[in-house]
Motif scaffolding. Structure first.
Motif, short mmCIF file in Angstrom:
data_model
loop_
_atom_site.label_atom_id
_atom_site.label_comp_id
_atom_site.label_asym_id
_atom_site.label_seq_id
_atom_site.Cartn_x
_atom_site.Cartn_y
_atom_site.Cartn_z
N ARG A 48 -4.93 8.00 1.39
CA ARG A 48 -4.37 8.44 0.15
C ARG A 48 -4.46 7.37 -1.16
O ARG A 48 -4.93 7.73 -2.03
CB ARG A 48 -2.73 8.50 0.36
CG ARG A 48 -2.17 9.12 -0.96
CD ARG A 48 -0.75 9.11 -0.99
NE ARG A 48 0.03 7.73 -0.42
CZ ARG A 48 0.15 6.63 -1.14
NH1 ARG A 48 -0.22 6.79 -2.36
NH2 ARG A 48 0.88 5.54 -0.66
N ARG A 49 -4.32 6.05 -0.57
CA ARG A 49 -4.69 5.17 -1.76
C ARG A 49 -6.08 5.14 -2.11
O ARG A 49 -6.14 5.06 -3.54
CB ARG A 49 -4.35 3.66 -1.07
CG ARG A 49 -2.73 3.40 -0.87
CD ARG A 49 -2.64 2.19 -0.30
NE ARG A 49 -1.22 1.80 -0.12
CZ ARG A 49 -0.79 0.79 -1.03
NH1 ARG A 49 -1.30 0.39 -2.05
NH2 ARG A 49 0.73 0.63 -1.02
N VAL A 50 -7.18 5.04 -1.24
CA VAL A 50 -8.39 4.97 -1.86
C VAL A 50 -8.77 6.52 -2.54
O VAL A 50 -9.27 6.29 -3.48
CB VAL A 50 -9.18 5.02 -0.38
CG1 VAL A 50 -10.83 5.25 -0.67
CG2 VAL A 50 -9.01 3.55 0.19
N GLU A 51 -8.29 7.50 -2.20
CA GLU A 51 -8.55 8.81 -2.62
C GLU A 51 -7.87 8.70 -4.25
O GLU A 51 -8.53 9.17 -5.18
CB GLU A 51 -7.88 9.78 -2.09
CG GLU A 51 -8.58 10.35 -0.99
CD GLU A 51 -7.98 11.46 -0.03
OE1 GLU A 51 -6.98 11.92 -0.43
OE2 GLU A 51 -8.51 11.80 1.04
N ASP A 52 -6.85 7.86 -4.51
CA ASP A 52 -6.03 7.59 -5.67
C ASP A 52 -6.76 6.64 -6.55
O ASP A 52 -6.54 6.30 -7.54
CB ASP A 52 -4.75 7.31 -5.49
CG ASP A 52 -3.82 8.61 -5.07
OD1 ASP A 52 -4.40 9.83 -5.03
OD2 ASP A 52 -2.40 8.19 -4.50
N GLY A 53 -8.01 6.02 -6.10
CA GLY A 53 -8.75 5.08 -6.76
C GLY A 53 -8.69 3.61 -6.43
O GLY A 53 -9.32 2.97 -7.36
N GLU A 54 -7.73 3.43 -5.52
CA GLU A 54 -7.60 1.96 -5.13
C GLU A 54 -8.47 1.47 -4.29
O GLU A 54 -9.02 2.21 -3.62
CB GLU A 54 -6.21 1.92 -4.12
CG GLU A 54 -5.77 0.42 -4.07
CD GLU A 54 -4.49 0.31 -3.52
OE1 GLU A 54 -3.83 -0.85 -3.15
OE2 GLU A 54 -3.52 1.37 -3.53
N GLY A 55 -9.23 0.16 -4.43
CA GLY A 55 -10.13 -0.10 -3.82
C GLY A 55 -9.73 -0.16 -2.18
O GLY A 55 -8.66 -0.47 -1.95
N SER A 56 -10.83 -0.22 -1.29
CA SER A 56 -10.66 -0.07 0.06
C SER A 56 -9.92 -1.34 0.52
O SER A 56 -9.08 -1.34 1.40
CB SER A 56 -11.80 0.40 0.71
OG SER A 56 -12.73 -0.60 0.47
N VAL A 57 -10.43 -2.55 0.25
CA VAL A 57 -9.92 -4.07 0.51
C VAL A 57 -8.52 -4.04 0.27
O VAL A 57 -7.65 -4.75 0.67
CB VAL A 57 -11.16 -4.91 0.17
CG1 VAL A 57 -10.41 -6.21 0.43
CG2 VAL A 57 -12.11 -4.76 0.99
N ARG A 58 -8.21 -3.65 -1.15
CA ARG A 58 -6.91 -3.96 -1.86
C ARG A 58 -5.94 -3.05 -1.05
O ARG A 58 -4.88 -3.52 -0.52
CB ARG A 58 -6.88 -3.54 -3.23
CG ARG A 58 -5.52 -3.83 -3.94
CD ARG A 58 -5.58 -3.39 -5.28
NE ARG A 58 -6.61 -4.39 -5.88
CZ ARG A 58 -6.39 -5.48 -6.93
NH1 ARG A 58 -5.33 -5.20 -7.69
NH2 ARG A 58 -7.26 -6.26 -7.31
N ALA A 59 -6.20 -1.88 -0.42
CA ALA A 59 -5.30 -0.90 0.24
C ALA A 59 -5.22 -1.19 1.53
O ALA A 59 -3.92 -1.61 1.83
CB ALA A 59 -6.08 0.46 0.28
N MET A 60 -6.18 -1.97 2.39
CA MET A 60 -6.03 -2.43 3.58
C MET A 60 -5.21 -3.63 3.33
O MET A 60 -4.14 -3.81 4.06
CB MET A 60 -7.52 -3.00 4.09
CG MET A 60 -8.11 -1.73 4.84
SD MET A 60 -9.64 -2.54 5.45
CE MET A 60 -10.68 -2.24 4.27
#
Length: 52
Positions: free
Chosen positions: A25-37
């Motif tokens: 969800r976070r990545v789909e919303d435009g957050e970077g993958s590393v930041r989301a992890m």
């Protein structure tokens, strides 16, 4: 990597299906993958500390 970062990859092995759903969800919303992890791992760490 620095400090506690060496634990990061192994932390992903303990993610729940809900964690992965939040990640997607976070990545789909435009957050970077590393930041989301990082955000999810920090949340899990805080939750684990509260349980102790």
């Amino acid at each position: 990597m620095n400090g506690g970062d060496d634990m990061f990859p192994s932390a992903l092995d303990r993610w729940t299906p809900e964690d992965w759903q939040e990640y997607r969800r976070r990545v789909e919303d435009g957050e970077g993958s590393v930041r989301a992890m990082d955000a999810i791992t920090r949340r899990r760490t805080r939750e684990a500390e509260v349980v102790r």
